[in-house]
Design a protein around this motif. Structure first.
Motif, short mmCIF file in Angstrom:
data_model
loop_
_atom_site.label_atom_id
_atom_site.label_comp_id
_atom_site.label_asym_id
_atom_site.label_seq_id
_atom_site.Cartn_x
_atom_site.Cartn_y
_atom_site.Cartn_z
N UNK A 1 -3.11 -5.13 3.86
CA UNK A 1 -1.71 -4.80 4.14
C UNK A 1 -0.92 -6.03 4.59
N UNK A 2 -1.59 -6.94 5.29
CA UNK A 2 -0.96 -8.18 5.74
C UNK A 2 -1.90 -9.35 5.47
N UNK A 3 -1.32 -10.46 5.08
CA UNK A 3 -2.06 -11.71 4.88
C UNK A 3 -1.34 -12.78 5.68
N UNK B 1 -9.17 -1.35 18.53
CA UNK B 1 -8.82 0.01 18.96
C UNK B 1 -7.37 0.39 18.70
N UNK B 2 -6.53 -0.56 18.32
CA UNK B 2 -5.13 -0.27 18.06
C UNK B 2 -4.87 0.16 16.62
N UNK B 3 -5.94 0.40 15.85
CA UNK B 3 -5.78 0.83 14.47
C UNK B 3 -5.68 -0.30 13.48
N UNK B 4 -6.22 -1.47 13.83
CA UNK B 4 -6.18 -2.65 12.97
C UNK B 4 -7.59 -3.07 12.58
N UNK B 5 -7.77 -3.32 11.29
CA UNK B 5 -9.00 -3.92 10.77
C UNK B 5 -8.66 -5.38 10.46
N UNK C 1 9.44 -7.56 12.00
CA UNK C 1 8.83 -6.24 12.04
C UNK C 1 8.38 -5.87 10.63
N UNK C 2 7.30 -5.09 10.58
CA UNK C 2 6.81 -4.66 9.27
C UNK C 2 6.26 -3.24 9.37
N UNK C 3 6.79 -2.37 8.54
CA UNK C 3 6.33 -0.99 8.47
C UNK C 3 5.22 -0.92 7.42
N UNK C 4 3.99 -0.71 7.87
CA UNK C 4 2.84 -0.69 6.97
C UNK C 4 2.67 0.64 6.26
N UNK C 5 3.36 1.67 6.75
CA UNK C 5 3.20 2.99 6.17
C UNK C 5 1.91 3.67 6.60
N UNK C 6 1.23 3.11 7.62
CA UNK C 6 -0.06 3.67 8.05
C UNK C 6 0.08 4.65 9.21
N UNK D 1 -11.14 -3.68 4.77
CA UNK D 1 -11.40 -2.37 5.38
C UNK D 1 -11.30 -1.24 4.38
N UNK D 2 -12.02 -0.18 4.63
CA UNK D 2 -12.02 0.98 3.73
C UNK D 2 -11.34 2.21 4.34
N UNK D 3 -10.99 2.14 5.62
CA UNK D 3 -10.33 3.26 6.29
C UNK D 3 -8.85 3.24 5.93
N UNK D 4 -8.37 4.24 5.17
CA UNK D 4 -6.96 4.23 4.74
C UNK D 4 -5.97 4.39 5.88
N UNK D 5 -6.45 4.80 7.05
CA UNK D 5 -5.55 4.99 8.18
C UNK D 5 -5.35 3.73 9.01
N UNK D 6 -6.13 2.69 8.73
CA UNK D 6 -6.03 1.45 9.52
C UNK D 6 -5.25 0.37 8.77
N UNK D 7 -4.59 -0.48 9.53
CA UNK D 7 -3.87 -1.62 8.95
C UNK D 7 -4.89 -2.72 8.67
#
Length: 346
Positions: A282-284, A231-235, A117-122, A256-262
């Motif tokens: 946020x993830x690689x 659509x799940x908030x992921x770029x 599990x990973x909390x992205x803070x998004x 991505x440039x949207x700060x609200x997306x992972x």
């Protein structure tokens, strides 16, 4: 060395058999893809040649120690004691190598599911479950049944997104086209789709466009220096293999440039953790290394990559490297277990 320990190995037939195994390995991997023969007929020979490769690998280490023993024995007079020691060592080495092969062969065919599990803070509206699958290497060793078993394993995870991290093909498309081993993958169930990138092995046959169309035909979204917003908030961004584009300008362009997306970057070879973190991902996620596939080769991969297996934080970014689901060359794994990785991000 082994003939010293077991007299039956001195028979000419046994010697010829062992001499033919490396030729068999080369034949299956070099000429096999172009032969008009059902891959299921050639597969036992591919396994036999692969087991030879692992046998040779570990026998080489045993052989080095045997040479050291012989040198010490020579300095010690090479008498009856040393003659007996050579024989006992040869027998012990053969038993040890065969035990390694038996365990490694079993281990290679029993994949596991690694979860994290990973909390992205998004502050996503709900957790997103990602299934990462790398290095399936469809070809001479593994085919249609293997793909069907992988599909069933993925579907049991109830994924929101499924990612394939490259090396879908082993060395050549010939085996896939004759066996249609990619077809079971069309049954993968994923709420927001199946996405894939290319690996170094996908380029070996020079038929990249044909491979892209094959996997698109079974529902894969092939990301080659492309990005998509889910659509799940992921770029999600996918890069071409490092070997083909070592200086890839798309790493930064696709961020991505949207700060609200992972912001997720998928690449085959785990070479650009620091660059990805700097670009704001946020993830690689990567694969390629096989975790060394056969220890102690994992010591080599540890020196080659910042993260050759597992997960590690790089600044604000989580890096994940999978040891892969498939194999190259030899159906033997020591020191790593084939896996799919299930990552739940929040």
């Amino acid at each position: 060395m082994y003939r010293r320990g077991f007299t039956f190995l001195n028979h000419a037939f046994v010697l010829c058999f062992f001499l033919c195994l490396p030729l068999l390995f080369c034949a299956v991997n070099v000429w096999g893809p172009s032969l008009a023969v059902d891959p299921r007929v050639l597969r036992p020979f591919a396994f036999l040649g692969g087991y030879w490769l692992a046998f040779f690998h570990y026998s080489a280490y045993a052989g080095i120690l045997y040479l050291v023993l012989r040198v010490v024995g020579l300095l010690g007079g090479n008498g009856a004691f040393w003659q007996q020691a050579y024989t006992l060592y040869a027998k012990a080495a053969f038993v040890a190598v065969m035990a390694i092969l038996v365990y490694g062969a079993w281990n290679a065919l029993h994949p596991v599911v690694r979860t994290m599990e990973h909390d992205t803070g998004k502050h996503l509206s709900q957790p997103v479950k990602i299934v990462l699958v790398t290095d399936i290497h469809l070809g001479s060793l593994f085919g249609r049944q293997y793909a069907a078993e992988l599909t069933a394993l993925i579907n049991r995870q109830n994924a929101d997104v499924v990612l394939f991290g490259g090396d879908q093909v082993d060395n050549d498309l010939g085996y896939l086209l004759r066996e249609k081993s990619y077809e079971p993958l069309r049954n993968i169930k994923s709420k927001h789709g199946v996405y894939a990138i290319l690996g170094n092995h996908d380029h070996f046959s020079g038929r990249v466009q044909e491979e892209l169309e094959l996997f698109r035909s079974v529902g894969f979204h092939m990301l080659v220096d492309e990005a998509v917003d889910l659509p799940c908030g992921v770029h999600l961004a996918g890069l071409e293999d490092f070997r083909s584009e070592p200086r890839n300008p798309y790493l930064e362009k696709l961020a991505g440039t949207d700060p609200g997306k992972v912001n997720i970057l998928l690449e085959h070879q785990p070479r650009r953790f620091l660059e990805a973190e700097k670009a704001g991902y946020d993830l690689y996620m990567a694969g390629h290394t096989h975790g060394g596939q056969q220890a102690p080769l994992n010591l080599v991969t540890k020196r080659m990559y910042l993260l050759d297996y597992g997960n590690k934080k790089f600044g604000n970014m989580m890096g994940i490297t999978s040891c892969g689901y498939g194999l190259w060359g030899s159906p033997v794994r020591i020191g790593s277990t084939p896996e799919i990785v299930v990552i739940t991000i929040k």
